[in-house]
Write an enzyme that holds these catalytic residues in place. Sequence first.
Site, mmCIF file in Angstrom:
data_model
loop_
_atom_site.group_PDB
_atom_site.id
_atom_site.type_symbol
_atom_site.label_atom_id
_atom_site.label_comp_id
_atom_site.label_asym_id
_atom_site.label_seq_id
_atom_site.Cartn_x
_atom_site.Cartn_y
_atom_site.Cartn_z
ATOM 1 N N ASN A 16 0.800 -1.231 0.000
ATOM 2 C CA ASN A 16 0.000 0.000 0.000
ATOM 3 C C ASN A 16 0.827 1.273 0.000
ATOM 4 O O ASN A 16 0.367 2.321 -0.451
ATOM 5 C CB ASN A 16 -0.914 0.018 1.225
ATOM 6 C CG ASN A 16 -2.082 -0.924 1.078
ATOM 7 O OD1 ASN A 16 -2.387 -1.364 -0.021
ATOM 8 N ND2 ASN A 16 -2.728 -1.240 2.185
ATOM 9 N N THR A 62 16.099 -17.502 -29.217
ATOM 10 C CA THR A 62 14.651 -17.594 -29.150
ATOM 11 C C THR A 62 14.119 -17.936 -30.537
ATOM 12 O O THR A 62 14.588 -17.398 -31.535
ATOM 13 C CB THR A 62 14.057 -16.253 -28.688
ATOM 14 O OG1 THR A 62 14.643 -15.896 -27.434
ATOM 15 C CG2 THR A 62 12.550 -16.350 -28.537
ATOM 16 N N LYS A 89 11.968 -17.725 -33.686
ATOM 17 C CA LYS A 89 11.259 -16.648 -34.380
ATOM 18 C C LYS A 89 10.615 -17.175 -35.664
ATOM 19 O O LYS A 89 11.200 -18.044 -36.305
ATOM 20 C CB LYS A 89 12.227 -15.505 -34.718
ATOM 21 C CG LYS A 89 12.990 -14.926 -33.541
ATOM 22 C CD LYS A 89 12.091 -14.170 -32.586
ATOM 23 C CE LYS A 89 12.926 -13.561 -31.446
ATOM 24 N NZ LYS A 89 12.098 -12.818 -30.495
ATOM 25 N N LYS A 109 8.042 -15.617 -33.009
ATOM 26 C CA LYS A 109 7.719 -16.214 -31.719
ATOM 27 C C LYS A 109 6.261 -16.633 -31.610
ATOM 28 O O LYS A 109 5.912 -17.443 -30.755
ATOM 29 C CB LYS A 109 8.073 -15.252 -30.591
ATOM 30 C CG LYS A 109 7.397 -13.890 -30.638
ATOM 31 C CD LYS A 109 7.955 -13.022 -29.512
ATOM 32 C CE LYS A 109 7.348 -11.637 -29.493
ATOM 33 N NZ LYS A 109 7.900 -10.817 -28.386
ATOM 34 N N LYS A 116 14.810 -21.587 -27.263
ATOM 35 C CA LYS A 116 13.832 -21.289 -26.217
ATOM 36 C C LYS A 116 12.497 -20.843 -26.788
ATOM 37 O O LYS A 116 12.428 -20.251 -27.873
ATOM 38 C CB LYS A 116 14.357 -20.213 -25.259
ATOM 39 C CG LYS A 116 14.430 -18.806 -25.833
ATOM 40 C CD LYS A 116 14.839 -17.780 -24.767
ATOM 41 C CE LYS A 116 13.735 -17.447 -23.810
ATOM 42 N NZ LYS A 116 12.645 -16.649 -24.424
ATOM 43 N N ASP A 144 9.577 -18.156 -26.526
ATOM 44 C CA ASP A 144 9.530 -16.780 -26.060
ATOM 45 C C ASP A 144 8.509 -16.678 -24.935
ATOM 46 O O ASP A 144 7.738 -17.597 -24.672
ATOM 47 C CB ASP A 144 9.211 -15.814 -27.196
ATOM 48 C CG ASP A 144 9.987 -14.508 -27.071
ATOM 49 O OD1 ASP A 144 10.400 -14.169 -25.944
ATOM 50 O OD2 ASP A 144 10.199 -13.837 -28.091
ATOM 51 N N GLU A 145 8.505 -15.522 -24.276
ATOM 52 C CA GLU A 145 7.714 -15.390 -23.054
ATOM 53 C C GLU A 145 6.216 -15.567 -23.264
ATOM 54 O O GLU A 145 5.502 -16.013 -22.358
ATOM 55 C CB GLU A 145 7.990 -14.033 -22.386
ATOM 56 C CG GLU A 145 7.446 -12.813 -23.109
ATOM 57 C CD GLU A 145 8.324 -12.304 -24.238
ATOM 58 O OE1 GLU A 145 7.983 -11.265 -24.818
ATOM 59 O OE2 GLU A 145 9.350 -12.957 -24.535
ATOM 60 N N HIS A 168 12.255 -16.137 -17.457
ATOM 61 C CA HIS A 168 12.090 -14.930 -18.260
ATOM 62 C C HIS A 168 11.514 -13.831 -17.375
ATOM 63 O O HIS A 168 10.722 -14.103 -16.474
ATOM 64 C CB HIS A 168 11.170 -15.194 -19.453
ATOM 65 C CG HIS A 168 11.293 -14.165 -20.539
ATOM 66 N ND1 HIS A 168 10.777 -12.888 -20.412
ATOM 67 C CD2 HIS A 168 11.876 -14.220 -21.766
ATOM 68 C CE1 HIS A 168 11.041 -12.208 -21.521
ATOM 69 N NE2 HIS A 168 11.710 -12.988 -22.358
ATOM 70 N N HIS A 179 17.112 -13.687 -17.386
ATOM 71 C CA HIS A 179 17.400 -12.612 -18.334
ATOM 72 C C HIS A 179 17.836 -11.355 -17.579
ATOM 73 O O HIS A 179 17.215 -10.965 -16.589
ATOM 74 C CB HIS A 179 16.162 -12.297 -19.168
ATOM 75 C CG HIS A 179 15.833 -13.347 -20.168
ATOM 76 N ND1 HIS A 179 15.782 -13.101 -21.529
ATOM 77 C CD2 HIS A 179 15.552 -14.668 -20.027
ATOM 78 C CE1 HIS A 179 15.476 -14.219 -22.166
ATOM 79 N NE2 HIS A 179 15.323 -15.184 -21.270
ATOM 80 N N SER A 234 20.077 -11.303 -23.764
ATOM 81 C CA SER A 234 19.170 -11.555 -24.878
ATOM 82 C C SER A 234 18.456 -10.270 -25.248
ATOM 83 O O SER A 234 17.989 -9.542 -24.374
ATOM 84 C CB SER A 234 18.150 -12.637 -24.483
ATOM 85 O OG SER A 234 17.239 -12.888 -25.524
#
EC number: 4.1.1.39
Length: 469
Positions: free
Chosen positions: A115, A165, A167, A169, A193, A195-196, A286, A319, A371
């Site tokens: 808070n 990563t 691609k 992705k 990998k 990707d997120e 990640h 990362h 990365s």
Amino acid sequence: MSKKYDAGVKEYRDTYWTPDYIPLDTDLLACFKCTGQEGVPREEVAAAVAAESSTGTWSTVWSELLTDLEFYKGRCYRIEEVPGDKESFYAFIAYPLDLFEEGSVTNVLTSLVGNVFGFKALRHLRLEDIRFPLAFIKTCGGPPNGIQVERDRMNKYGRPLLGCTIKPKLGLSGKNYGRVVYECLRGGLDFTKDDENINSQPFQRWQNRFEFVAEAVKTAEQETGERKGHYLNCTANTPEEMYERAEFAKELGQPIIMHDYITGGFTANTGLARWCRKNGILLHIHRAMHAVIDRHPKHGIHFRVLAKCLRLSGGDQLHTGTVVGKLEGDRQTTLGYIDQLRESFVPEDRTRGNFFDQDWASMPGVFAVASGGIHVWHMPALVAIFGDDSVLQFGGGTHGHPWGSAAGAAANRVALEACVKARNAGREIEKESRDILLEAAKHSPELAIALETWKEIKFEFDTVDKLDV
């Protein structure tokens, strides 16, 4: 005789500003960058932060008499100027360890950044650093495996690990996704990998992806004779689904899985780390969503805090940005939180953004992952900055090679090994980067093409979040 209860409102600094207090070794210490509203004294602002993040409320309450407030309260024990910023100041606050549940990063953050960030008396508030006492660290599980165990599992020593990563992705079918994984791994990468934001979408359900990836990893291992891996993202809508995905990865014989620890949450992350430790699986982390929290220089949570919390919660790779690529992060700041991931003791060093000594005791370290917008021309700097205990991940810098992903992977592998060889021979690889890469390219047409392709690509933007020195 009972204590007298005086109802009403009193200034926070009467109770929580304690400049004579000497922090205990068992205290959890925090440094906040505070920017108060005009006219509010700094001591009152700092004390308000200490109060709201520990035992305080806006009014004196009778139930304070039922406990020992002097024992449990947070104490602001020091205020410092922020170099180059007349509006803000640093407030150093000590919290007794009994305020926090053992081993719970979730509980620590709920208290320290709950808070209090909405206080009207504050224009901005940023948690810059935390000193976790050994008594708390020893209650945390930490990385499920750590750097040495990961090297032993993957049988890779003496150099940074190399990855990328996949691609694009999003949008690939499971079969085509597996094909790209295979091309990268056979070309020379150690890891590929998810990707997120790859989870289980209509174009590619997670079971389908896991199966095709496992086949690609196995085939690449057979062809190259090297141990390979792919970070299978187990982040899911519910904890039950997350564990189901992790179990399936284990059934497929995969060495490593992945989690988005900020969007997934520390509770889920700690649970998954414990599962990985029990089941002998590596855990890649990640940091998706981190910049929403850490990029503003006056408000939020600095990434060094998020990195420390991840080491406590559990992860084998994290990362950290690249320094030289497309993502935010200057060199000294990045080195500061890389130290927090890997070292057993990190001394206070304001030039690296570390406000406290931090003793990690025997807790295993975490691989730093570089990365984001990197290519072969960056390799010498990356090796110099990140050292061996790192993972260097080239996404577009692999798949963007004119000859395809396998050639891009080969170019990166040749560049990496050339830089490591030059470093081990005593050469200054950052100063001699061009010569080192061009020499290696004479024996690698893949690297020669990569150097020509990315020779003009740079990301020369000023860093937003700079060290206050």
